[in-house]
Design a protein around this motif. Structure first.
Motif, PDB file in Angstrom:
ATOM      1  N   PHE A  84       0.833  -1.207   0.000  1.00 28.90           N
ATOM      2  CA  PHE A  84       0.000   0.000   0.000  1.00 28.90           C
ATOM      3  C   PHE A  84       0.870   1.260   0.000  1.00 28.90           C
ATOM      4  CE2 PHE A  84      -3.494  -2.785   1.065  1.00 28.90           C
ATOM      5  CZ  PHE A  84      -4.575  -2.163   0.454  1.00 28.90           C
ATOM      6  N   VAL A  85       1.997   1.215   0.680  1.00 26.92           N
ATOM      7  CA  VAL A  85       2.915   2.355   0.688  1.00 26.92           C
ATOM      8  C   VAL A  85       3.593   2.493  -0.663  1.00 26.92           C
ATOM      9  CG1 VAL A  85       5.036   3.285   1.705  1.00 26.92           C
ATOM     10  CG2 VAL A  85       3.289   2.264   3.171  1.00 26.92           C
ATOM     11  N   TYR A  86       4.118   1.387  -1.173  1.00 22.66           N
ATOM     12  CA  TYR A  86       4.937   1.407  -2.381  1.00 22.66           C
ATOM     13  C   TYR A  86       4.122   1.703  -3.636  1.00 22.66           C
ATOM     14  CZ  TYR A  86       8.306  -0.222  -5.867  1.00 22.66           C
ATOM     15  OH  TYR A  86       9.160  -0.311  -6.942  1.00 22.66           O
ATOM     16  N   GLU A  87       2.908   1.144  -3.715  1.00 22.68           N
ATOM     17  CA  GLU A  87       2.138   1.264  -4.953  1.00 22.68           C
ATOM     18  C   GLU A  87       0.975   2.245  -4.864  1.00 22.68           C
ATOM     19  OE1 GLU A  87       1.134  -2.360  -6.901  1.00 22.68           O
ATOM     20  OE2 GLU A  87       2.950  -3.386  -6.221  1.00 22.68           O
ATOM     21  N   GLN A  88       0.515   2.568  -3.643  1.00 19.11           N
ATOM     22  CA  GLN A  88      -0.628   3.460  -3.496  1.00 19.11           C
ATOM     23  C   GLN A  88      -0.265   4.779  -2.805  1.00 19.11           C
ATOM     24  OE1 GLN A  88      -4.129   2.465  -4.489  1.00 19.11           O
ATOM     25  NE2 GLN A  88      -2.691   1.282  -5.732  1.00 19.11           N
ATOM     26  N   GLY A  89       0.962   4.881  -2.327  1.00 16.51           N
ATOM     27  CA  GLY A  89       1.382   6.109  -1.668  1.00 16.51           C
ATOM     28  C   GLY A  89       0.762   6.331  -0.306  1.00 16.51           C
ATOM     29  N   SER A  90       0.345   5.265   0.372  1.00  8.19           N
ATOM     30  CA  SER A  90      -0.237   5.391   1.716  1.00  8.19           C
ATOM     31  C   SER A  90       0.810   5.882   2.708  1.00  8.19           C
ATOM     32  CB  SER A  90      -0.792   4.043   2.176  1.00  8.19           C
ATOM     33  OG  SER A  90      -1.798   3.588   1.302  1.00  8.19           O
ATOM     34  N   ALA A  91       0.346   6.488   3.793  1.00  8.82           N
ATOM     35  CA  ALA A  91       1.254   7.049   4.798  1.00  8.82           C
ATOM     36  C   ALA A  91       2.071   5.937   5.445  1.00  8.82           C
ATOM     37  CB  ALA A  91       0.463   7.797   5.863  1.00  8.82           C
ATOM     38  N   PRO A  92       3.396   5.982   5.328  1.00  6.84           N
ATOM     39  CA  PRO A  92       4.220   4.884   5.851  1.00  6.84           C
ATOM     40  C   PRO A  92       4.126   4.705   7.362  1.00  6.84           C
ATOM     41  CG  PRO A  92       5.595   6.711   5.080  1.00  6.84           C
ATOM     42  CD  PRO A  92       4.212   6.983   4.617  1.00  6.84           C
TER      43      PRO A  92
END
Length: 340
Positions: free
Chosen positions: A302-310
């Motif tokens: 989700f972080v890598y491909e969707q830009g979610s807050a790490p």
């Protein structure tokens, strides 16, 4: 990653005494360092180096050392060995795969039962290359290699009678696997996954560490390799060799042997280094490492491909991993070891 107990055999004061096993906190800390590198690499990547890939190598060389001790030095009964491996690994893996398949059904990383089956049968590292990929399960490739290594090393322990011959065989197989990787990547032009997800290539990391473990146990390591600062120096050099300008095969031809040496000579390290690894935060992170490794993958995607807050995603990793450890992993292991 999977966790073999961070213990070793301590020679008895009397020949009549049986060897006693003692837990080495700095090996738990090494495992904590490994998962720490994976989490940083996935959620807060550092430019110029893939800390996630490096963290996996820290795991692999530790597994090689511990398997060398258990299977070839302690000569642990194989039936009991595999029962304990199953109780340690499978319950948490089974729950993770089922929960992830259900929870991710409407997301971009959903996967079907076929992918789940390849993960649960430890064939995902080849199936992910040849058949189908599932982003939420991509990290299972490393677990597959470890499980395959358990079987291969156990067979070697049964077939080969003397430790000196075991070492020669392990070094020969490791050399062939490393050459296989270099040829696959450089000559045949295969990408990273197609080359280094394969057991026939990546098992070199585990075999090298196991062979160094046996050389150390037999007093056959050169004294220059057992100096106080060798483990730290070898670790630093390995990290430098993992920097991006260095070609990928060099990571496995030079850096991994240095890591294999480092983890095996930690016993001789100065107090400041072993003490840091033995500290409560590092050792505790090591105890949680398997559950953390299992659960970090979907959140990482989700972080890598969707830009979610790490930060939020990492908090989710710890929440799921701690539930997994205290509700599934540890209780299941204790119950199975006690009743099976």
């Amino acid at each position: 990653m999977t966790d073999i107990s961070s213990t070793h055999v301590v020679p008895s004061r009397s020949a009549a005494d049986r060897p006693a096993r003692t837990r080495l906190a700095y090996l738990d800390g090494w495992r904590g360092l490994s998962i720490g590198l994976v989490l940083i690499g996935h959620f807060f990547p550092v430019p110029g180096i893939n800390l996630g890939v490096l963290g996996v190598e820290f795991f692999f060389v530790l597994s090689g050392r511990l398997m060398g001790e258990i299977l070839f030095i302690e000569r642990y009964p194989l039936k009991k060995f595999f029962k304990r491996r199953f109780s340690r690994i499978y319950p948490a893996l089974l729950v993770f795969v089922i929960v992830a398949m259900i929870a991710l059904v409407s997301t971009f990383i959903s996967f079907k039962w076929k992918a789940a089956l390849t993960a649960l049968t430890f064939m995902y590292n080849y199936a992910g290359i040849l058949v189908t990929r599932a982003g939420a399960l991509d990290h299972i490739w490393s677990l597959c290699i470890e499980e395959h290594a358990y079987v291969i090393l156990a067979l070697i322990g049964v077939i080969v009678s003397t430790r000196s011959r075991v070492v020669v065989l392990l070094l020969a197989l490791a050399s062939l696997a490393m050459a296989n990787g270099a040829v696959s990547y450089w000559v045949l032009g295969m990408d990273y996954e197609t080359t280094y997800w394969r057991t026939d290539v990546h098992i070199a990391s585990i075999l090298l560490s196991a062979s160094i473990c046996l050389l150390k146990a037999d007093g056959r390591l050169p004294s220059i390799m057992t100096g106080k600062h060798v483990a730290l120096a070898a670790s630093i050099c390995a990290v430098l060799l993992f920097l991006d300008p260095v070609p990928t095969p060099i990571h496995y031809l030079l850096a991994v042997p240095l890591l294999a040496l480092a983890v095996n000579v930690l016993d001789f390290s100065p107090r400041y280094f072993s003490g840091l690894l033995s500290s409560w935060p590092m050792a505790t992170l090591g105890l949680w490492s398997y559950s953390l490794y299992l659960w970090q993958q979907p959140f990482y995607k989700f972080v890598y491909e969707q830009g979610s807050a790490p930060v939020l995603m990492l908090a989710g990793v710890f929440a799921c991993a701690l539930c997994s450890y205290y509700v599934i992993e540890r209780p299941a292991r204790e119950w199975l070891n006690r009743n099976w």
